[in-house]
Design a protein around this motif. Structure first.
Motif, short mmCIF file in Angstrom:
data_model
loop_
_atom_site.label_atom_id
_atom_site.label_comp_id
_atom_site.label_asym_id
_atom_site.label_seq_id
_atom_site.Cartn_x
_atom_site.Cartn_y
_atom_site.Cartn_z
N THR A 123 1.13 -1.19 -0.15
CA THR A 123 0.02 0.04 -0.53
C THR A 123 0.66 1.46 0.28
O THR A 123 2.23 1.10 0.06
CB THR A 123 -1.03 -0.26 1.32
OG1 THR A 123 -0.25 0.23 2.46
CG2 THR A 123 -2.39 -0.59 0.92
N PRO A 124 0.24 2.42 -0.22
CA PRO A 124 1.05 3.87 -0.55
C PRO A 124 1.97 4.14 1.00
O PRO A 124 1.19 3.22 2.13
CB PRO A 124 0.25 4.62 -0.60
CG PRO A 124 -0.97 4.07 -1.45
CD PRO A 124 -1.02 2.19 -0.91
N ALA A 125 3.18 4.36 0.43
CA ALA A 125 3.61 4.88 1.90
C ALA A 125 3.36 5.77 3.12
O ALA A 125 2.30 6.26 2.02
CB ALA A 125 5.26 5.14 2.03
N PRO A 126 2.93 5.76 3.85
CA PRO A 126 2.36 6.91 5.23
C PRO A 126 2.86 7.80 4.98
O PRO A 126 4.37 8.50 4.18
CB PRO A 126 2.50 6.19 5.92
CG PRO A 126 2.80 4.59 5.93
CD PRO A 126 3.65 4.58 4.69
N GLU A 127 2.18 8.62 4.65
CA GLU A 127 3.49 10.84 4.94
C GLU A 127 3.98 10.79 5.96
O GLU A 127 4.07 10.19 6.73
CB GLU A 127 1.86 11.65 4.60
CG GLU A 127 2.76 13.48 4.55
CD GLU A 127 0.77 13.91 4.60
OE1 GLU A 127 1.77 15.10 5.02
OE2 GLU A 127 0.93 13.58 5.02
N GLY A 128 5.76 11.43 5.58
CA GLY A 128 6.41 11.60 6.50
C GLY A 128 7.59 10.47 5.92
O GLY A 128 8.48 10.97 7.07
N PHE A 129 7.13 9.33 5.59
CA PHE A 129 8.30 8.71 6.02
C PHE A 129 9.55 8.53 4.59
O PHE A 129 8.82 8.89 3.97
CB PHE A 129 7.48 7.02 6.32
CG PHE A 129 7.30 6.88 7.47
CD1 PHE A 129 8.16 6.35 8.44
CD2 PHE A 129 5.66 6.77 7.49
CE1 PHE A 129 7.54 6.12 8.98
CE2 PHE A 129 5.51 6.21 8.62
CZ PHE A 129 6.43 5.62 9.78
N ASP A 130 10.60 8.43 4.94
CA ASP A 130 11.77 7.77 3.87
C ASP A 130 11.20 7.09 3.50
O ASP A 130 11.39 5.98 3.42
CB ASP A 130 12.89 7.93 4.78
CG ASP A 130 14.11 7.90 3.64
OD1 ASP A 130 13.71 7.19 2.38
OD2 ASP A 130 15.23 8.15 4.09
N ARG A 131 10.94 7.67 1.31
CA ARG A 131 10.41 6.05 0.77
C ARG A 131 12.11 4.77 0.60
O ARG A 131 11.49 4.07 0.20
CB ARG A 131 10.07 6.42 -0.57
CG ARG A 131 8.55 7.38 -0.51
CD ARG A 131 7.58 8.12 -1.41
NE ARG A 131 6.70 8.79 -0.86
CZ ARG A 131 5.82 8.68 -1.70
NH1 ARG A 131 5.16 6.77 -1.26
NH2 ARG A 131 4.80 9.30 -1.08
N VAL A 132 12.78 5.58 0.67
CA VAL A 132 14.19 4.66 0.04
C VAL A 132 13.76 3.32 1.08
O VAL A 132 13.96 2.74 1.23
CB VAL A 132 15.15 5.43 -0.14
CG1 VAL A 132 16.59 5.00 0.06
CG2 VAL A 132 15.27 6.24 -1.48
N ARG A 133 13.73 4.36 2.72
CA ARG A 133 13.88 3.47 3.84
C ARG A 133 12.92 1.98 3.56
O ARG A 133 13.53 0.91 4.54
CB ARG A 133 14.31 4.62 5.33
CG ARG A 133 15.51 5.16 5.12
CD ARG A 133 16.91 4.35 4.73
NE ARG A 133 18.51 4.57 4.80
CZ ARG A 133 18.68 4.57 6.38
NH1 ARG A 133 18.49 4.98 7.42
NH2 ARG A 133 19.95 5.28 5.87
N LEU A 134 11.66 2.75 3.66
CA LEU A 134 10.62 1.61 3.77
C LEU A 134 10.87 0.65 2.70
O LEU A 134 10.71 -0.46 3.07
CB LEU A 134 9.68 2.85 3.35
CG LEU A 134 8.41 3.75 4.18
CD1 LEU A 134 7.42 4.17 3.57
CD2 LEU A 134 8.26 2.62 5.70
N GLY A 135 11.82 0.76 0.99
CA GLY A 135 11.97 0.00 0.58
C GLY A 135 13.27 -0.57 1.03
O GLY A 135 12.66 -2.31 0.85
N VAL A 136 13.62 -0.06 1.63
CA VAL A 136 14.54 -0.63 2.28
C VAL A 136 14.33 -2.20 2.88
O VAL A 136 14.76 -3.19 3.31
CB VAL A 136 15.92 -0.62 2.69
CG1 VAL A 136 17.02 -1.17 3.83
CG2 VAL A 136 16.65 0.63 1.82
N GLN A 137 13.60 -1.79 4.16
CA GLN A 137 12.95 -2.15 5.42
C GLN A 137 12.11 -3.19 4.99
O GLN A 137 11.74 -4.85 5.08
CB GLN A 137 12.54 -1.65 6.36
CG GLN A 137 11.46 -2.01 7.52
CD GLN A 137 12.99 -3.08 8.49
OE1 GLN A 137 12.85 -1.90 9.35
NE2 GLN A 137 12.79 -4.38 8.45
N ALA A 138 11.06 -3.36 3.52
CA ALA A 138 10.15 -4.03 3.02
C ALA A 138 11.27 -5.23 2.54
O ALA A 138 10.46 -6.42 2.33
CB ALA A 138 9.77 -3.41 1.71
#
Length: 456
Positions: free
Chosen positions: A340-355
């Motif tokens: 689902t879309p990244a929540p507002e305010g989160f670093d999208r690159v880091r979200l990708g690394v964590q995912a």
């Protein structure tokens, strides 16, 4: 507070080596990996020799929006009693989200995820820890975790958050210096500042572990040697207080026993160096230490042999905080495991690394709990599992995940080799009885429609 000494994480893969290893004062075991009524022989022998065993939980999710599950607490208490443990430990983390508070399906992370350092989160965490303290027969200590990402809008530093948590609940702290290093590399947090803010008298023991840096991100792998910066942090901590216990963690890629013994020696040396520095400053008492305001009664309970705090005053109403926290945690976990879309305010690159890290860990863990699957699927196991995981978030434990993965394979007619499918069907039958039913026309149509949408 009991002096534990120097210890190592007990794992089945190194059980024999740990039994023979000199200078091991105590061990820590992942609580969910042992059964209270059928303890491994190695742990029983260690206990008979007087080696202390501490159960270390990973699934309570004390930082989650929901109250701790009574069944999980009961199981942790039973393991503590079976092991004769002086305390039990868990993590300051959330591991699942969704459910009634958000009127959505449950989601499992299969991993420890960071809580936001906010007042809402602190209120919920404090209440959850009080619930756990009341249910456990021995004192509880909670561990700071490593994080690949941070929450937007945080209101406290890690040190401030931990201090207030210990101050308000009397809970003990398990300080992982490797996780302080991880958060320094990944988020620029100052580990010395975190140590400065800690209530030193609340430290139950210390974790030390290795990791690896890839593309500027530090992964707390527990599968690599302990690096010098982590040992230096241990020395820094030991210069401020004599830690009651220090434990080396290793969860994978196990080296030979001699190398593990060498790492334990390096841990002891780091503590000795810190003690020498502290003595040079007039001893560890060179910094004033005060007991947390909320801990006196609980320390008396622990000293008298019980883990339960005395009578409590009613805490604040956390319903609103739980609902707000649930919405935030569900949005984050859904972005990590359900696309689902990244929540507002989160670093999208880091979200990708964590995912990607979560998906990789999920594939590797399923391969461990069901080692037959990589054998049947061969070199295509990982890619096939990751394809499954992209459309199917984990909603239960890893064993259930393995079963649902095989159901998906069979429903999809995978693998194409008929002999492999027969092996998978036999594997599934052995573990769950009747063969999975073939999906009906409506289910097949829904799956086809979903595939079309995902390709757009």
């Amino acid at each position: 507070m009991q002096r534990l000494g120097t210890g190592i994480g007990w794992r089945p893969e190194i059980a024999d080596a740990v039994e023979r290893m000199p200078g091991v004062d105590w061990v820590e075991v992942v609580a969910e990996n042992v059964c209270a009524v059928h303890l491994p022989g190695s742990l029983r022998r260690l206990r008979e020799r007087g080696v202390t065993v501490v159960p270390h939980g990973v699934s309570l999710g004390l930082g989650g929006a929901e109250r701790p599950d009574a069944g999980r607490l009961r199981a942790l208490a039973e393991r503590a009693e079976a092991l004769g443990a002086p305390l039990v430990t868990e993590h300051i983390a959330f591991v699942r989200a969704g459910g009634p508070l958000t009127a959505s399906g449950p989601l499992e992370a299969g991993h420890l995820l960071p809580v936001p350092r906010t007042r809402d989160s602190l209120e919920v965490l404090c209440e959850n820890i009080r619930i756990a303290q009341d249910a456990l027969p021995v004192p509880l200590a909670v561990e700071n975790i490593a994080a690949l990402l941070s929450w937007p809008g945080e209101e406290m530093t890690e040190g401030q958050f931990l201090y207030e948590l210990a101050d308000r609940t009397g809970v003990r702290l398990l300080i992982d210096v490797a996780n302080l290093h991880t958060n320094h590399v990944n988020q620029g947090e100052d580990p010395a500042a975190a140590l400065d803010a800690l209530p030193l008298e609340a430290i139950a023991y210390v974790h030390v572990a290795g990791g690896v840096e890839r593309d500027g991100v530090w992964h707390d792998s527990h599968a690599h040697p302990v690096p010098r910066p982590v040992l230096d942090l241990l020395t820094e901590l030991a210069s401020r207080i004599s830690p009651p216990g220090v434990l080396l963690e290793r969860d994978d890629n196990f080296p030979d026993p001699a190398e593990l013994e060498g790492e334990l020696s390096a841990v002891r040396d780091a503590v000795r160096r810190g003690a020498a520095v502290g003595a040079g400053h007039g001893g560890v008492a060179h910094r004033a230490v005060c007991a947390p305001r909320g801990s006196a009664g609980r320390q008396e309970d622990a000293a008298s042999g019980g883990g339960r705090p005395g009578a409590r005053q009613p805490g604040p109403d956390t319903r609103g905080a739980r609902e707000r926290l649930a919405l935030g945690q569900t949005a984050l976990l859904s972005a990590l495991v359900a696309g689902t879309p990244a929540p507002e305010g989160f670093d999208r690159v880091r979200l990708g690394v964590q995912a990607r890290a979560l998906a990789g860990k999920r594939a590797a863990t399923v391969a461990k709990v069901a080692p037959e699957l990589p054998v049947v699927l061969g070199s295509g196991y990982r890619a096939t599992f990751l394809a499954y995981a992209r459309e199917h978030p984990m909603r239960g434990g890893y064993r259930r995940d393995a079963m649902e993965f095989v159901e998906w394979l069979l429903d999809e007619g995978l693998p194409r080799d008929a002999a492999c499918r027969r092996e998978l069907r036999a594997w599934w039958r052995e573990r769950s009885g009747p063969a999975p039913r073939r999906p009906g026309p409506a289910a097949r149509a829904a799956r086809a429609a979903r595939r079309v949408l995902l390709r757009r």
